[in-house]
Every structure is written in structure tokens, then in C-alpha cells.
Design a protein around this motif. Sequence first.
Motif, mmCIF file in Angstrom:
data_model
loop_
_atom_site.group_PDB
_atom_site.id
_atom_site.type_symbol
_atom_site.label_atom_id
_atom_site.label_comp_id
_atom_site.label_asym_id
_atom_site.label_seq_id
_atom_site.Cartn_x
_atom_site.Cartn_y
_atom_site.Cartn_z
ATOM 1 N N VAL A 119 -2.791 -3.660 -11.762
ATOM 2 C CA VAL A 119 -2.192 -4.832 -11.123
ATOM 3 C C VAL A 119 -3.279 -5.832 -10.727
ATOM 4 C CG1 VAL A 119 -0.795 -5.647 -9.191
ATOM 5 C CG2 VAL A 119 -0.251 -3.468 -10.284
ATOM 6 N N HIS A 131 0.810 -1.211 0.000
ATOM 7 C CA HIS A 131 0.000 0.000 0.000
ATOM 8 C C HIS A 131 0.852 1.274 0.000
ATOM 9 C CE1 HIS A 131 -3.025 -2.989 1.281
ATOM 10 N NE2 HIS A 131 -3.866 -2.201 0.659
ATOM 11 N N LYS A 154 -6.909 -7.552 -4.283
ATOM 12 C CA LYS A 154 -7.131 -6.313 -3.546
ATOM 13 C C LYS A 154 -6.545 -6.344 -2.144
ATOM 14 C CE LYS A 154 -11.419 -5.461 -6.132
ATOM 15 N NZ LYS A 154 -12.893 -5.332 -6.061
ATOM 16 N N ASP A 185 4.711 -7.323 -9.786
ATOM 17 C CA ASP A 185 3.681 -7.218 -8.747
ATOM 18 C C ASP A 185 2.628 -8.313 -8.907
ATOM 19 O OD1 ASP A 185 4.964 -5.049 -7.738
ATOM 20 O OD2 ASP A 185 3.501 -3.553 -8.398
ATOM 21 N N ILE A 238 4.558 -3.759 -13.011
ATOM 22 C CA ILE A 238 3.231 -4.378 -13.013
ATOM 23 C C ILE A 238 3.358 -5.894 -13.078
ATOM 24 C CG2 ILE A 238 1.083 -4.608 -14.305
ATOM 25 C CD1 ILE A 238 1.487 -1.703 -15.235
ATOM 26 N N GLY A 246 3.183 1.722 -2.519
ATOM 27 C CA GLY A 246 3.330 2.040 -3.937
ATOM 28 C C GLY A 246 3.813 0.851 -4.742
ATOM 29 N N GLN A 247 3.700 0.954 -6.087
ATOM 30 C CA GLN A 247 4.112 -0.138 -6.971
ATOM 31 C C GLN A 247 5.601 -0.407 -6.886
ATOM 32 O OE1 GLN A 247 0.853 0.830 -10.493
ATOM 33 N NE2 GLN A 247 2.883 0.159 -11.046
ATOM 34 N N THR A 258 -2.870 -4.847 -3.187
ATOM 35 C CA THR A 258 -2.655 -3.630 -3.960
ATOM 36 C C THR A 258 -3.967 -2.911 -4.223
ATOM 37 O OG1 THR A 258 -1.711 -2.746 -6.025
ATOM 38 C CG2 THR A 258 -2.839 -4.869 -6.162
ATOM 39 N N GLU A 259 -3.861 -1.611 -4.476
ATOM 40 C CA GLU A 259 -5.032 -0.811 -4.828
ATOM 41 C C GLU A 259 -4.997 -0.381 -6.292
ATOM 42 O OE1 GLU A 259 -4.642 2.363 -2.091
ATOM 43 O OE2 GLU A 259 -5.322 1.218 -0.355
ATOM 44 N N LYS A 260 -3.948 -0.791 -7.027
ATOM 45 C CA LYS A 260 -3.774 -0.384 -8.413
ATOM 46 C C LYS A 260 -4.642 -1.228 -9.347
ATOM 47 C CE LYS A 260 -0.561 2.539 -7.206
ATOM 48 N NZ LYS A 260 -0.784 3.987 -7.285
#
Length: 454
Positions: free
Chosen positions: A369, A62, A361, A291, A288, A64-65, A364-366
Motif C-alpha cells: 500500500v 493500523h 506510513k 487504501d 490495496i 488491517g487492510q 498504513t504499515e503494509k
Amino acid sequence: MEVERIGVEKGVWENTEGSRKIKMREKSWKESKKMWHIAGPAILTAVSQFSIGIVTSAFIGHLGQLELAALSIVQNVIESFIYGIMLGMGSALETLSGQAVGAGQINMLGIYLQRSWIITGVTALILTPIYVFASPILKLLHQNNSISELAGRYSTWVIPQLFALAFNFPIQKFFQSQGRVWVMTMISMVALVFHILLNWVLVTKLGHGMAGAAIAGNISWWLIVLAQILYMVFGYLPDSWTGFSLSAFQHLTAFVKLSLASAIMLCLELWYYTAVILLVGSLKNPEIAVDAVSICMNLQQWTLMIALGFNAAVSVRISNELGAQHPRATKFSVVVAVTTSALFGILFTAAILATRSNFPKLFTEKPVVIRETSMLAYLLAATIFLNSIQPVLHGVAVGAGWQSLMAFINIGCYYIIGLPIGALLGYKYNFGVQALQAKDRVGAWGGPSEPPDS
């Protein structure tokens, strides 16, 4: 009279057949209880300890990537590489201790433990430069510069965890061989709760980022090690631990040979995770791709901890029965362990498929991804099922002392067949991460072809 005789014979046959079924059910239930006595707490221990890394990923994910990609490289390349060596070097103790217990030589367990500590401690010293020079090593392997720089800094912060592993793996085998697995379970579960709180304080509340996560991991792992050592030293295992002895420095050559065989067997299996991450890191949009694959691998390895519980149980049961010279009981233990673990594999496979749009989820929140990870769900599910069986077969190999044979099997499955196919599909035919995940299913078939005969 003839009809009466036939009726009597039929009744005798039915009674005999019914008696066999009852005896088989009783035998299966008895073996299951023995297995679960070890497997149940071993599963909880493995899940708790592996969840330390999962918790770290969840907190850092959370941020960042880039941070998640850097952590993934460290966990799946640097630490996975090291983990295979350290676990393998400590697994020689599993074979020797289990067979010593079966043969009634419990007094040798403490000596074996100390020999294993000497070997894993020296191994940790030799491997330390990999952590120190992680950044240039990753760049040499054509990984993204930004990811490599951040991963290099993080790897130096977690060096204390390397030496924690050097103590942890041997003492776990020492406890498992004597059925003292609930002690490890309670310690590991308390450490996991403590680790969550530490991450919340250091990463979320105080904002120390990856440095805070590394500190939390170091403290949590050493809490596990020190608690186990204190339990042992303060007299709770008087028959197997009689104190430190100079005898531990004798006969190290034979111990090192078995340790190296165990390390080669396990490394050839675990390093394919490292190879996959390195290949993925060379694809387009590496942050990406890394991840997405790392999220799948985290879940895959988390479910693998369940199978490793059965791995520990069957290894102990095999070595105990072989030490006691009971070959038939050995074979039956294999059947019960494989069947039970496979049922859990089916359960987890169904869970992944049912939550394929939601489980990313957690990490990650992206959206990009999450979407990429969801696309891998079907391949992940298949891999999880196969990996519910394969570790149990490896437990058979360790318990029987077949490490050298397993090394050759792993070379064929993972490196001659699996990785080349994955690389070909991933690069030449542009299947990307899906191809590299699919090759796990090929590798997962590695394992002994039959249970031991003696």
C-alpha cells in the motif's frame, strides 16, 4: 524652460505613480487583514474538524487492510455523499446571513439560522436509510462483499454524526457571518484533542476496534455542536440571537429553493470523490487500490481545508460588500483571497513531493500500500495545487448567490469531461488508480470565470 517643464512633469508623474503604489499596498494590507480575520480561525476550524476523520483513519488503518478499506468506503462514499448534501443545504444561510450583515439587518440572522436547522434536520431524516442500508447499496454498486459488510456495520454506528452535521453546518455559517470564528476554532481544537484521547482509549487500549472509533467520533462531533449552541443561547450574541421563534417556519419555500441550489452546486463537486472510490473498488486488488486512493484523498481533502478557510473568508467578504453595495471592494477581495490561497497550494505541493516516500506510513504499515500510494504522489501534488484555487472561486459563487450557474459548470468539468476520461484510462488502458486520480485535476478547474460586477 522646456527642459525644466519636462523635469517637473516627470517628477509629478513619478510622485503620482509612487503614491498609487503606496495606496495599493495599503489597500492590499487592509483587505488581507480583513480576510485573515476570518480565514485564519476558519482554516484552524476546518482542519480541526476534518482531522477528526483523519485521526479515525490513522487508528483504524493500523488494525488491517480490510478495516481501512471499509472505513475508506464509508468516509469517501457514504459520508462524502451525505456531506455534500448537508453542507449544500446549510450553505444557503451563508449567502443570506452575509448579505444581511452587510445591509445592517443583524436581527434576521437568528431567524435564518432556525430556518436552516429545520431544513437540514428534515434532510438528515430523509438520508438516514442510506446509512442503515449501506451494505446492500455498496454490493449493488459492485463493491467487494467483505468490505461492504464491514462498511455497512460501521455506517450504522455513525448515524449520530449525520444529525450532528445537520446542526453544525448552519451554526458555523451563522458564526462566520458575524466574525465569531475564534469561538468555533477553540471548540473544534479541544474536540480534536479529546477525539485523539478517546480513540487511544477505545481502539488501542480497550481494543474495541471500529466500534470504538465510531463511538469516539459520535461523542466528538456532538461535543462541537453542543458547545456552539450553548455559547449562542447563553447570550453571547444578543443582537442576532433573540431566542426561538415561530417566524422560522415562515417563507420556507424560498429558503428551500436557495438551499437546493447550494446543495446541487456542492454535491456535483464533492460526489466525484465518491465516484472515484466506487471505480477504484472495481479494479483488481480492491483493498490495496482503495487504501492507496483513500490515503491520497485524505491528504488532499486535509489540504483542501486550508482553501476552505479562504472560501469562508471570501464568501463573507463578498456577501458583506454586496450587501453594502460596494462592487469594487468585492472584486478586490477576490484577487487577494485567490492569490493568498494559491501560495499555500504551492507550499503543500512542494511538501508532498518532498515526502512522497514517507507520508503513506502515517496511515498504513503494509509495504504494498505504501508503494502504491507513493506512485500517486505527483498526481496528488498537482491536484492539491489546483484545489487551492478552485474552492476560493466557489466562495465567490456562494457569496454572490451564483449557485445555479456553478452547478452547470461542475457538471461539465467533473462528469462530462473528468470522470469519463478517468474511467477510460483506468479500465481500457490499464492506468488503474493513477488515471482516476489524474481526472481530479480536470475537475479542479471548475469555478466562476470572473468576479461579480455588482
